[in-house]
Design a protein around this motif. Structure first.
Motif, mmCIF file in Angstrom:
data_model
loop_
_atom_site.group_PDB
_atom_site.id
_atom_site.type_symbol
_atom_site.label_atom_id
_atom_site.label_comp_id
_atom_site.label_asym_id
_atom_site.label_seq_id
_atom_site.Cartn_x
_atom_site.Cartn_y
_atom_site.Cartn_z
ATOM 1 N N PHE A 50 0.496 -0.888 0.248
ATOM 2 C CA PHE A 50 -0.354 -0.313 0.474
ATOM 3 C C PHE A 50 0.349 1.285 -0.075
ATOM 4 C CE2 PHE A 50 -1.930 -3.550 2.067
ATOM 5 C CZ PHE A 50 -3.137 -3.670 1.188
ATOM 6 N N SER A 51 1.736 1.815 -1.020
ATOM 7 C CA SER A 51 2.668 2.550 -0.828
ATOM 8 C C SER A 51 2.072 3.832 -0.811
ATOM 9 C CB SER A 51 2.983 2.434 -2.013
ATOM 10 O OG SER A 51 2.168 3.006 -3.711
ATOM 11 N N TYR A 52 2.526 4.706 0.078
ATOM 12 C CA TYR A 52 2.035 6.353 0.410
ATOM 13 C C TYR A 52 0.475 5.681 1.167
ATOM 14 C CZ TYR A 52 6.235 7.368 -1.557
ATOM 15 O OH TYR A 52 7.323 7.878 -1.764
ATOM 16 N N GLY A 53 0.784 4.879 1.207
ATOM 17 C CA GLY A 53 -0.835 4.212 2.506
ATOM 18 C C GLY A 53 -1.650 4.483 1.103
ATOM 19 N N ASP A 54 -2.038 4.329 -0.221
ATOM 20 C CA ASP A 54 -2.831 4.179 -1.280
ATOM 21 C C ASP A 54 -3.993 5.765 -1.169
ATOM 22 O OD1 ASP A 54 -2.271 1.713 -2.211
ATOM 23 O OD2 ASP A 54 -3.600 0.631 -1.516
ATOM 24 N N TYR A 55 -3.241 6.557 -1.135
ATOM 25 C CA TYR A 55 -3.598 7.942 -0.654
ATOM 26 C C TYR A 55 -4.528 8.354 -2.416
ATOM 27 C CZ TYR A 55 -2.680 7.827 4.269
ATOM 28 O OH TYR A 55 -2.840 7.544 5.918
ATOM 29 N N LEU A 56 -4.766 9.165 -2.230
ATOM 30 C CA LEU A 56 -4.804 9.981 -3.643
ATOM 31 C C LEU A 56 -5.701 8.109 -4.138
ATOM 32 C CD1 LEU A 56 -2.859 12.201 -4.503
ATOM 33 C CD2 LEU A 56 -4.438 13.022 -3.157
ATOM 34 N N GLY A 59 -1.523 3.642 -5.818
ATOM 35 C CA GLY A 59 -0.539 3.788 -6.612
ATOM 36 C C GLY A 59 -0.228 5.401 -7.505
ATOM 37 N N ALA A 60 -0.587 6.695 -6.873
ATOM 38 C CA ALA A 60 -0.774 7.235 -7.572
ATOM 39 C C ALA A 60 0.561 8.584 -7.603
ATOM 40 C CB ALA A 60 -2.037 8.327 -7.291
ATOM 41 N N ILE A 61 0.832 8.487 -5.798
ATOM 42 C CA ILE A 61 1.760 8.878 -5.388
ATOM 43 C C ILE A 61 2.890 8.385 -5.415
ATOM 44 C CG2 ILE A 61 3.331 9.775 -3.657
ATOM 45 C CD1 ILE A 61 0.363 10.128 -2.300
ATOM 46 N N SER A 62 2.936 7.017 -5.884
ATOM 47 C CA SER A 62 4.461 6.008 -5.896
ATOM 48 C C SER A 62 5.023 6.993 -7.584
ATOM 49 C CB SER A 62 4.330 5.251 -6.241
ATOM 50 O OG SER A 62 4.092 4.617 -4.603
ATOM 51 N N GLN A 89 -0.643 -1.444 -9.813
ATOM 52 C CA GLN A 89 -1.147 -0.394 -10.212
ATOM 53 C C GLN A 89 -0.401 1.409 -10.020
ATOM 54 O OE1 GLN A 89 -2.361 -0.476 -5.461
ATOM 55 N NE2 GLN A 89 -5.074 -2.100 -6.194
ATOM 56 N N VAL A 90 1.036 1.440 -9.625
ATOM 57 C CA VAL A 90 2.095 1.958 -10.045
ATOM 58 C C VAL A 90 2.312 2.044 -11.657
ATOM 59 C CG1 VAL A 90 4.536 2.897 -9.998
ATOM 60 C CG2 VAL A 90 2.826 1.986 -7.814
ATOM 61 N N LEU A 91 2.295 0.176 -12.082
ATOM 62 C CA LEU A 91 2.338 0.445 -13.866
ATOM 63 C C LEU A 91 1.264 1.201 -14.188
ATOM 64 C CD1 LEU A 91 4.209 -2.919 -14.511
ATOM 65 C CD2 LEU A 91 5.384 -0.218 -14.092
ATOM 66 N N CYS A 92 -0.173 1.043 -13.915
ATOM 67 C CA CYS A 92 -0.843 1.679 -15.031
ATOM 68 C C CYS A 92 -0.900 3.302 -14.350
ATOM 69 C CB CYS A 92 -2.089 1.294 -14.457
ATOM 70 S SG CYS A 92 -3.130 -0.166 -14.822
ATOM 71 N N GLU A 93 -0.323 4.160 -13.289
ATOM 72 C CA GLU A 93 -0.514 4.972 -13.121
ATOM 73 C C GLU A 93 0.721 6.444 -14.070
ATOM 74 O OE1 GLU A 93 -2.330 7.368 -11.189
ATOM 75 O OE2 GLU A 93 -3.930 5.694 -10.540
ATOM 76 N N THR A 94 1.896 5.581 -13.481
ATOM 77 C CA THR A 94 2.915 5.808 -15.099
ATOM 78 C C THR A 94 2.211 5.555 -16.411
ATOM 79 O OG1 THR A 94 3.802 3.805 -15.181
ATOM 80 C CG2 THR A 94 4.503 5.339 -13.328
ATOM 81 N N HIS A 95 1.148 4.943 -16.796
ATOM 82 C CA HIS A 95 0.838 4.967 -17.757
ATOM 83 C C HIS A 95 1.901 4.350 -18.992
ATOM 84 C CE1 HIS A 95 -1.468 7.718 -17.966
ATOM 85 N NE2 HIS A 95 -1.527 8.649 -17.085
#
Length: 241
Positions: A50-56, A59-62, A89-95
């Motif tokens: 749960f990177s950065y607590g999954d805030y927002l 993966g959005a902050i990571s 989730q992080v890979l999706c957020e980075t596109h």
């Protein structure tokens, strides 16, 4: 061969991923979210948690971590990159991968042994599997529902970029979600980029790499528990090909 595993604040499964890399036969290298270089690794794993607590958003902050700038550049240059659960989730957020991960359709955290069907064996992370092979690995998430627009979904299907799909055979879970545990579109559990070097999946292959400790095959009479190991041996094979 050196395979890096990134730790973000809130990462849970980095040590499991490092161990899986070692069991597969490579040298595991711990990478920190604040690193500005990749320590001469040849592949990278973004593990679950749960990177950065999954805030927002998960993966959005990571995606803004300093190390991710290097990971994105390396992935675009052909380096194999794997995202597991939160890493997906992080890979999706980075596109680097298309689509997005949202809350499970049943709005509950789920944890179970999950059957997966291998849909694409041509990626850097799946070549040691057989086409349509069904494997069983642990699954644990609350933001595991894969969604995308219809155009992207059709493109993924047409180009064979669905790598793993949820299969029947799970022994428990929310009513109505026996096969697809979170409501993901088209039962998608994992996808790849067009080049096949970047793969993301929600279930956890790093928890099924050693005999006797991973999920067993129902009715088999013995615990094998190594169905996830092929993900990590595949990338080693791809690096020497």
């Amino acid at each position: 061969m050196r395979v890096g595993v990134v730790t973000f604040p809130g990462t849970l499964d980095d040590r499991d991923a490092l161990r899986a890399v070692r069991i597969a036969g490579a040298e595991p290298v711990a990478l920190w979210h604040g690193d500005d270089e990749l320590a001469d690794v040849q592949a990278v794993v973004l593990p679950g948690g749960f990177s950065y607590g999954d805030y927002l958003r998960a993966g959005a902050i990571s995606r803004f971590a300093p190390v991710m700038e290097k990971v994105v550049d390396a992935a675009n240059g052909g380096m194999p990159v794997l995202g597991i659960c939160n890493g997906f989730q992080v890979l999706c957020e980075t596109h680097l991968l298309p689509g997005a991960m949202i809350k499970n359709a049943h709005r509950s955290f789920i944890c179970r042994d999950q059957p997966l069907r291998v849909e694409n064996t041509r990626t850097a992370w799946t070549s040691d599997y057989q086409q349509d092979q069904v494997i069983r690995v642990p699954l644990k998430n609350q933001d595991g529902q894969y969604v995308s627009d219809e155009r992207t979904l059709s493109q993924l299907e047409d180009e064979g970029r669905v790598v793993f799909r949820y299969a029947a055979g799970a022994t428990h879970g929310p009513a109505g979600f026996e096969s697809n545990p979170n409501g993901s579109r088209n039962d998608i559990a994992g996808v790849t980029n067009a080049a096949g070097n970047v793969v993301g999946l929600m279930p956890h292959p790093e928890h099924a790499v050693e005999a006797g400790f991973g999920p067993d095959e129902p009715g088999a009479g013995t615990r094998t528990g190594t169905d996830g190991l092929g993900v990590f041996t595949s990338v080693l094979r791809s690096l020497v090909a």
